[in-house]
Design a protein around this motif. Structure first.
Motif, mmCIF file in Angstrom:
data_model
loop_
_atom_site.group_PDB
_atom_site.id
_atom_site.type_symbol
_atom_site.label_atom_id
_atom_site.label_comp_id
_atom_site.label_asym_id
_atom_site.label_seq_id
_atom_site.Cartn_x
_atom_site.Cartn_y
_atom_site.Cartn_z
ATOM 1 N N UNK A 89 -9.415 -37.382 23.723
ATOM 2 C CA UNK A 89 -8.746 -38.174 24.353
ATOM 3 C C UNK A 89 -9.309 -39.289 25.237
ATOM 4 N N UNK A 90 -8.467 -40.077 25.719
ATOM 5 C CA UNK A 90 -8.955 -41.099 26.478
ATOM 6 C C UNK A 90 -9.251 -40.747 28.027
ATOM 7 N N UNK A 91 -8.770 -39.444 28.454
ATOM 8 C CA UNK A 91 -9.193 -39.028 29.691
ATOM 9 C C UNK A 91 -10.650 -38.491 29.802
ATOM 10 N N UNK A 92 -11.185 -38.388 28.497
ATOM 11 C CA UNK A 92 -12.516 -38.159 28.475
ATOM 12 C C UNK A 92 -13.033 -36.652 28.593
ATOM 13 N N UNK A 93 -11.901 -35.754 28.879
ATOM 14 C CA UNK A 93 -12.194 -34.373 28.922
ATOM 15 C C UNK A 93 -11.216 -33.570 27.994
ATOM 16 N N UNK A 94 -10.328 -34.063 27.434
ATOM 17 C CA UNK A 94 -9.447 -33.411 26.836
ATOM 18 C C UNK A 94 -9.854 -33.637 25.090
ATOM 19 N N UNK A 95 -10.007 -32.623 24.183
ATOM 20 C CA UNK A 95 -10.326 -32.662 22.900
ATOM 21 C C UNK A 95 -8.795 -32.137 22.246
ATOM 22 N N UNK A 96 -8.626 -33.187 21.081
ATOM 23 C CA UNK A 96 -7.094 -33.072 20.623
ATOM 24 C C UNK A 96 -7.517 -32.964 19.078
ATOM 25 N N UNK A 97 -7.209 -31.685 18.494
ATOM 26 C CA UNK A 97 -7.349 -31.458 16.796
ATOM 27 C C UNK A 97 -6.062 -31.546 16.526
ATOM 28 N N UNK A 98 -6.043 -32.245 15.206
ATOM 29 C CA UNK A 98 -4.729 -32.553 14.370
ATOM 30 C C UNK A 98 -5.042 -31.718 13.294
ATOM 31 N N UNK A 99 -4.184 -30.869 12.817
ATOM 32 C CA UNK A 99 -4.155 -29.694 11.906
ATOM 33 C C UNK A 99 -2.910 -30.235 10.786
ATOM 34 N N UNK A 100 -3.158 -30.434 9.745
ATOM 35 C CA UNK A 100 -2.049 -30.998 8.902
ATOM 36 C C UNK A 100 -2.078 -29.959 7.700
ATOM 37 N N UNK A 101 -0.657 -30.111 7.500
ATOM 38 C CA UNK A 101 -0.226 -28.938 6.267
ATOM 39 C C UNK A 101 0.957 -29.888 5.547
ATOM 40 N N UNK A 102 0.795 -29.123 4.125
ATOM 41 C CA UNK A 102 1.877 -29.730 3.298
ATOM 42 C C UNK A 102 2.729 -28.536 2.723
ATOM 43 N N UNK A 103 4.020 -28.412 2.812
ATOM 44 C CA UNK A 103 4.897 -27.321 2.385
ATOM 45 C C UNK A 103 6.090 -27.671 1.444
ATOM 46 N N UNK A 104 6.335 -26.946 0.763
ATOM 47 C CA UNK A 104 7.542 -27.080 -0.118
ATOM 48 C C UNK A 104 8.559 -26.044 -0.246
ATOM 49 N N UNK A 105 9.728 -26.333 0.260
ATOM 50 C CA UNK A 105 10.795 -25.409 0.484
ATOM 51 C C UNK A 105 11.840 -25.655 -0.650
ATOM 52 N N UNK A 106 12.621 -24.655 -1.014
ATOM 53 C CA UNK A 106 13.557 -24.511 -1.676
ATOM 54 C C UNK A 106 14.798 -23.909 -1.293
ATOM 55 N N UNK A 107 16.206 -24.314 -1.337
ATOM 56 C CA UNK A 107 17.182 -23.435 -0.941
ATOM 57 C C UNK A 107 17.222 -22.129 -1.433
ATOM 58 N N UNK A 108 17.967 -21.285 -0.822
ATOM 59 C CA UNK A 108 18.255 -19.663 -1.229
ATOM 60 C C UNK A 108 19.313 -19.918 -2.248
#
Length: 139
Positions: free
Chosen positions: A120-139
């Motif tokens: 991050x721009x503060x120089x001391x924070x690390x930021x991980x982005x974890x991406x997912x794909x999901x598919x849902x169906x109605x019951x």
């Protein structure tokens, strides 16, 4: 446009949160249940935040369905990228192909797709982005 209370996006978000706070390995890395929908202003590091979701119709000619592109965020201040990578990996491991129970919906699949760590721009924070794909169906 308002989001209905039986929204598959809200049901999935609640199930993701429940799965993460129940994962002992992740909680050990975080030092407790530091998984937030909206992080507090003075959150303890490291922590996970449920982030953005892009929701799209995934219906076929005969079946209803919803596709979700999700981003979870990991924030670390532990002097380097190692902690952010470790927590990101634990998040992916906890959720990838997890058989989550969703209120009013069925989870057809949930897959971790990508992860990245940036400073991050503060120089001391690390930021991980974890991406997912999901598919849902109605019951």
């Amino acid at each position: 446009m308002s989001i209905p209370l039986d929204s598959p996006a809200l049901a999935l978000r609640a199930a993701l949160h429940a799965a993460l706070v129940a994962d002992a390995a992740l909680l050990a890395l975080l030092g407790g249940p530091r998984i937030h929908d909206v992080p507090p202003a003075e959150a303890d590091f490291p922590f996970v935040a449920l982030g953005e979701a892009v929701v799209a119709d995934w219906s076929t000619a005969t079946e209803a369905g919803t596709e979700h592109a999700l981003t979870l965020h990991v924030f670390s201040r532990s002097g380097g990228r190692a902690e952010a990578y470790a927590v990101a990996e634990a998040v992916a491991h906890a959720l990838h192909d997890a058989p989550l129970a969703l209120a009013g919906h069925r989870l057809a699949n949930l897959r971790a797709t990508t992860a990245e760590v940036r400073r991050e721009s503060d120089g001391r924070t690390f930021h991980a982005l974890v991406r997912f794909r999901a598919v849902t169906e109605p019951l």
